[in-house]
Write a protein that holds these residues in place. Structure first.
Motif, PDB file in Angstrom:
ATOM      1  N   ILE A   1      50.918 -65.323 -16.927  1.00 51.34           N
ATOM      2  CA  ILE A   1      52.156 -65.580 -17.147  1.00 51.34           C
ATOM      3  C   ILE A   1      52.339 -67.123 -17.460  1.00 51.34           C
ATOM      4  O   ILE A   1      51.866 -67.775 -16.605  1.00 51.34           O
ATOM      5  CB  ILE A   1      52.890 -65.161 -15.908  1.00 51.34           C
ATOM      6  CG1 ILE A   1      52.746 -63.797 -15.551  1.00 51.34           C
ATOM      7  CG2 ILE A   1      54.592 -65.429 -16.287  1.00 51.34           C
ATOM      8  CD1 ILE A   1      53.010 -62.894 -16.613  1.00 51.34           C
ATOM      9  N   HIS A   2      52.930 -67.627 -18.570  1.00 50.19           N
ATOM     10  CA  HIS A   2      52.915 -68.764 -18.699  1.00 50.19           C
ATOM     11  C   HIS A   2      53.877 -69.492 -17.578  1.00 50.19           C
ATOM     12  O   HIS A   2      55.182 -69.023 -17.529  1.00 50.19           O
ATOM     13  CB  HIS A   2      53.741 -69.129 -20.037  1.00 50.19           C
ATOM     14  CG  HIS A   2      53.650 -70.555 -20.553  1.00 50.19           C
ATOM     15  ND1 HIS A   2      52.644 -71.309 -20.845  1.00 50.19           N
ATOM     16  CD2 HIS A   2      54.795 -71.192 -20.975  1.00 50.19           C
ATOM     17  CE1 HIS A   2      53.073 -72.414 -21.125  1.00 50.19           C
ATOM     18  NE2 HIS A   2      54.437 -72.524 -21.164  1.00 50.19           N
TER      19      HIS A   2
ATOM     20  N   ALA B   1      49.343 -68.659 -11.599  1.00 46.65           N
ATOM     21  CA  ALA B   1      48.813 -67.632 -10.452  1.00 46.65           C
ATOM     22  C   ALA B   1      49.062 -66.309 -10.648  1.00 46.65           C
ATOM     23  O   ALA B   1      48.625 -65.518 -10.032  1.00 46.65           O
ATOM     24  CB  ALA B   1      49.285 -68.285  -9.052  1.00 46.65           C
ATOM     25  N   LEU B   2      49.850 -66.252 -11.592  1.00 47.94           N
ATOM     26  CA  LEU B   2      50.686 -64.778 -11.817  1.00 47.94           C
ATOM     27  C   LEU B   2      49.909 -64.012 -13.252  1.00 47.94           C
ATOM     28  O   LEU B   2      49.899 -64.958 -14.248  1.00 47.94           O
ATOM     29  CB  LEU B   2      51.943 -64.728 -11.863  1.00 47.94           C
ATOM     30  CG  LEU B   2      52.701 -63.348 -12.021  1.00 47.94           C
ATOM     31  CD1 LEU B   2      52.354 -62.365 -10.674  1.00 47.94           C
ATOM     32  CD2 LEU B   2      54.220 -63.208 -12.192  1.00 47.94           C
ATOM     33  N   ARG B   3      49.421 -63.061 -13.274  1.00 48.15           N
ATOM     34  CA  ARG B   3      49.021 -62.384 -14.342  1.00 48.15           C
ATOM     35  C   ARG B   3      49.274 -60.949 -14.327  1.00 48.15           C
ATOM     36  O   ARG B   3      49.339 -60.337 -13.262  1.00 48.15           O
ATOM     37  CB  ARG B   3      47.711 -62.693 -14.543  1.00 48.15           C
ATOM     38  CG  ARG B   3      46.578 -61.786 -13.764  1.00 48.15           C
ATOM     39  CD  ARG B   3      45.139 -62.209 -13.780  1.00 48.15           C
ATOM     40  NE  ARG B   3      44.263 -61.736 -12.924  1.00 48.15           N
ATOM     41  CZ  ARG B   3      43.759 -60.415 -13.125  1.00 48.15           C
ATOM     42  NH1 ARG B   3      43.942 -59.867 -14.278  1.00 48.15           N
ATOM     43  NH2 ARG B   3      42.889 -59.973 -12.167  1.00 48.15           N
TER      44      ARG B   3
ATOM     45  N   TYR C   1      48.815 -61.732  -8.202  1.00 50.85           N
ATOM     46  CA  TYR C   1      49.279 -63.204  -7.899  1.00 50.85           C
ATOM     47  C   TYR C   1      48.072 -63.808  -6.961  1.00 50.85           C
ATOM     48  O   TYR C   1      47.806 -63.275  -5.916  1.00 50.85           O
ATOM     49  CB  TYR C   1      50.558 -63.496  -6.987  1.00 50.85           C
ATOM     50  CG  TYR C   1      50.914 -64.600  -6.704  1.00 50.85           C
ATOM     51  CD1 TYR C   1      51.567 -65.597  -7.587  1.00 50.85           C
ATOM     52  CD2 TYR C   1      50.678 -65.232  -5.543  1.00 50.85           C
ATOM     53  CE1 TYR C   1      51.899 -66.785  -7.408  1.00 50.85           C
ATOM     54  CE2 TYR C   1      51.374 -66.410  -5.313  1.00 50.85           C
ATOM     55  CZ  TYR C   1      51.767 -67.270  -6.270  1.00 50.85           C
ATOM     56  OH  TYR C   1      52.219 -68.696  -5.810  1.00 50.85           O
ATOM     57  N   ASN C   2      47.278 -65.174  -7.306  1.00 52.34           N
ATOM     58  CA  ASN C   2      46.262 -65.507  -6.563  1.00 52.34           C
ATOM     59  C   ASN C   2      46.701 -66.969  -6.691  1.00 52.34           C
ATOM     60  O   ASN C   2      46.706 -67.820  -7.685  1.00 52.34           O
ATOM     61  CB  ASN C   2      44.990 -65.302  -7.346  1.00 52.34           C
ATOM     62  CG  ASN C   2      43.719 -65.535  -6.519  1.00 52.34           C
ATOM     63  OD1 ASN C   2      43.955 -66.371  -5.841  1.00 52.34           O
ATOM     64  ND2 ASN C   2      42.747 -64.621  -6.566  1.00 52.34           N
TER      65      ASN C   2
END
Length: 631
Positions: free
Chosen positions: A86-87, A91-93, A148-149
């Motif tokens: 996610i732009h 940390a979120l994809r 989320y990492n």
């Protein structure tokens, strides 16, 4: 993939074992397409007729070569996975996975005219018949999750979280049509003549397409703190179309905690010895829904019983069903220790676990008059598993040209059924779990409270003073002067091993490598059903044919056809513990092959190297009731 297969009639294996081996393959006459067959003769003179002896084994070559069974399966598998970071929120994809697996199978199976099977065919004598078949299997999958990492260096912690959705659809349909080989037009009760194909056709079965859906919502959170503590929590909500709307959804949580003791400051003096030291605690619930489709709703099948409901031109027969089916649930508790020594030259783990399963999904007997069938699938009872697992891996030798790595694991497991009825009933007989292959209706395995699943339930053999079994002599346990099923007893022995072991080893010398894998089970038992049915010298008879003998036919000196209680005695219950070497591989790696740009490895592997066991059948790792004569 496109796979073309010629299927064999597996009955040829039994025929090959029992058919008189002194007889020729071919007879020299035209009967049965020239194959030698045990016959019976009827009539006299010009009216004499020959028929295959239905009590004798058929020539195994005739079975193989006079039966044509071919099939083609076309299968397509596809998968696409999209992963998007996610732009602006690095940390979120997001991850999307789409997949499918579709297989279409067609084929036909026919007995050849004038074959032994065709001669015995009551509908089309000497012509033979068979069927064509067509089925479709489809599996569609959609998985989507957000992950989320995030690391927080100031407090040495990290959060890893995920939420997602999964959808899966399974579909199956098939259609068999019974057909004759090409024959002249005429009338045949129950069959329709197809002038285009020149054969008779009868609808075999056209099953209503079966399908089921599995939908899941899930989430997971991992929290790492100070490089020493890890907390993991997950939650799944699964829905299955195999259950009614009242019981369709199940909630399955789990939580785990891990403590890396070695990272504690007060463990610094031990770092020269330990390279890893961690304690783990876990708790979780999982669900099981692997049963057939539509078992919770009333369904009907086509039947021929005139006492069933009449609708149109078909007779409909109600099937049994269980409207209150729900998820089977297993709760697991575990405590584990992970360790590493000498820079992980030695590593392993020790874990204690307990699993408690409730609402077991099982096929049980339905009381007479309570359902439309005598066997239904239902949630019944509970079971407990307790065990210890230990594994260790070591680099025993490490030098410039030679190394030796070895791994070993052992598991001890105890399984007990703890509940089978809503209210405790000491007289409850249990749930039938296995029948003798040669005695219809004789149950020799039961699920029963206090015992492992599928515990053997047999007659107790009587022996003479020399320890030899006495023919047709079992213990009258209830003392009523006759032998009935009431004299069977729970042996306390089951097919489930109490100990599992495994060992692997890998040697490397320069560019050579040698590895093997060993595996062992202890405490598992098998009922040798084939020996029980054939350990007798009574195979020569007055029926006009001779059978081949089982190799242990004279083992006990039994000379009469044994009673069923003799055949289902604990004489034939054998300890099937074993040690197997599954494989051994020798390989050579070359770093340069004509050119430094080409390298590779050449190896030779032997599988199923050896089996050490006291079990007298073919393979100790087989079904609980062994009726096999080939692996």
């Amino acid at each position: 993939t496109i796979n073309k297969t010629r299927f064999a009639d597996s009955g040829a294996v039994g025929a090959a074992a029992f058919f008189d081996p002194t007889k020729p393959v071919f007879s020299g006459n035209d009967r049965y397409n020239g194959y030698w067959i045990w016959e019976t003769v009827a009539g006299e003179g010009d009216a004499i007729k020959y028929y295959p002896n239905t009590l004798a084994s058929i020539n195994p070559l005739a079975i193989l070569q006079q039966y044509d069974n071919h099939g083609t399966t076309s299968r397509s598998l596809g998968n696409v996975q999209l992963d998007y970071k996610i732009h602006g929120v690095e940390a979120l994809r997001a991850n999307l996975n789409l997949g499918y697996d579709v297989a279409q199978s067609t084929g036909s199976r026919f007995n050849k005219p004038n074959s032994p099977q065709a001669v015995l065919d009551g509908s089309f004598n000497n012509q033979g018949e068979g069927a064509t078949w067509n089925n479709l299997r489809r599996n569609l999958l959609l998985d989507f999750y957000l992950n989320y990492n995030k690391e927080f260096t100031s407090i040495h912690s990290r959060i890893d979280g995920m939420v997602g959705y999964s959808w899966q659809h399974f579909y199956y349909s098939d259609h068999d049509i019974n057909k004759s080989n090409p024959v002249e037009p005429g009338t045949k009760e129950g069959w329709t003549y197809d002038s285009h194909e020149g054969r008779f056709i009868k609808d075999g079965h056209h099953r209503v397409p079966k399908e089921n859906y599995l939908v899941s919502f899930f989430g997971r959170l991992n929290y790492h703190f100070m490089d020493r503590y890890l907390l993991t929590a997950t939650l799944r909500r699964d829905g299955s179309s195999r259950f009614s709307s009242n019981h369709r959804w199940g909630m399955f949580p789990s939580v785990a905690f891990a403590w890396t003791i070695l990272n504690e400051p007060w463990m610094n003096p031990a770092r020269n010895l330990f390279s890893n030291l961690k304690i783990r605690l876990g708790y979780g619930i999982t669900g099981q829904q692997e049963i057939g489709d539509y078992l919770y709703i009333p369904t009907y099948s086509l039947g021929t019983d005139p006492n069933t409901q009449y609708l149109g031109t078909y007779l409909l027969k109600p099937n049994g069903y269980s409207p209150d089916l729900k998820w089977e649930e297993t709760t697991t508790y575990n405590l584990g220790l992970d360790f590493g020594l000498l820079n992980n030259r030695i590593s392993g783990s020790l874990e204690f676990y307990e699993k408690r399963t409730k609402d077991l999904l099982n096929s049980i007997s339905a009381p007479s008059g309570t359902n439309f069938t005598n066997i239904i699938t239902a949630n019944v009872g509970a079971m407990k598993n307790q065990g210890v697992e230990f594994n260790i891996n070591a680099v025993a030798i490490q030098s410039r040209n030679f190394s030796w790595e070895v791994g070993y694991n052992v598991t001890w497991n105890k399984s007990r059924i703890t509940k089978l009825t809503a209210v405790y009933n000491p007289d409850y007989p249990g749930i039938a779990a296995g029948n003798a292959p040669f005695a219809t209706g004789t149950t020799i395995q039961y699920h029963q409270v206090g015992y492992a699943p599928s515990t053997f339930y047999l007659y107790q053999q009587v022996y003479d003073e020399q320890g030899n079994p006495i023919q047709n002599a079992v213990v009258d346990r209830n003392g009523d002067g006759e032998i009935t099923q009431a004299d069977q007893y729970f042996t306390g022995k089951s097919p489930m091993p109490t100990v599992f072991m495994g060992m692997s080893s890998q040697f490397k010398y320069k560019d050579w490598d040698l590895g093997f894998h060993l595996r062992a089970n202890f405490g598992n038992y098998v009922f040798n059903g084939f020996a029980a049915d054939h350990t007798t010298l009574y195979h020569f008879n007055n029926q006009g044919f001779i059978n081949n003998y089982y190799q242990d036919a004279g083992k006990y000196g039994f000379t009469l056809m044994s009673e069923n209680y003799q055949k289902t005695s604990d004489l034939y219950l054998e300890n099937a513990s074993f040690l197997k070497m599954d494989n051994i591989t020798l390989g050579y790696s070359f770093r340069k092959f004509f050119s430094e740009k080409i390298s590779g490895r050449v190896s030779a592997t032997v599988q199923n190297v050896f089996t050490l066991t006291k079990y007298s059948g073919l393979d100790p790792e087989c079904a609980a009731i062994d009726a096999n004569i080939w692996p």
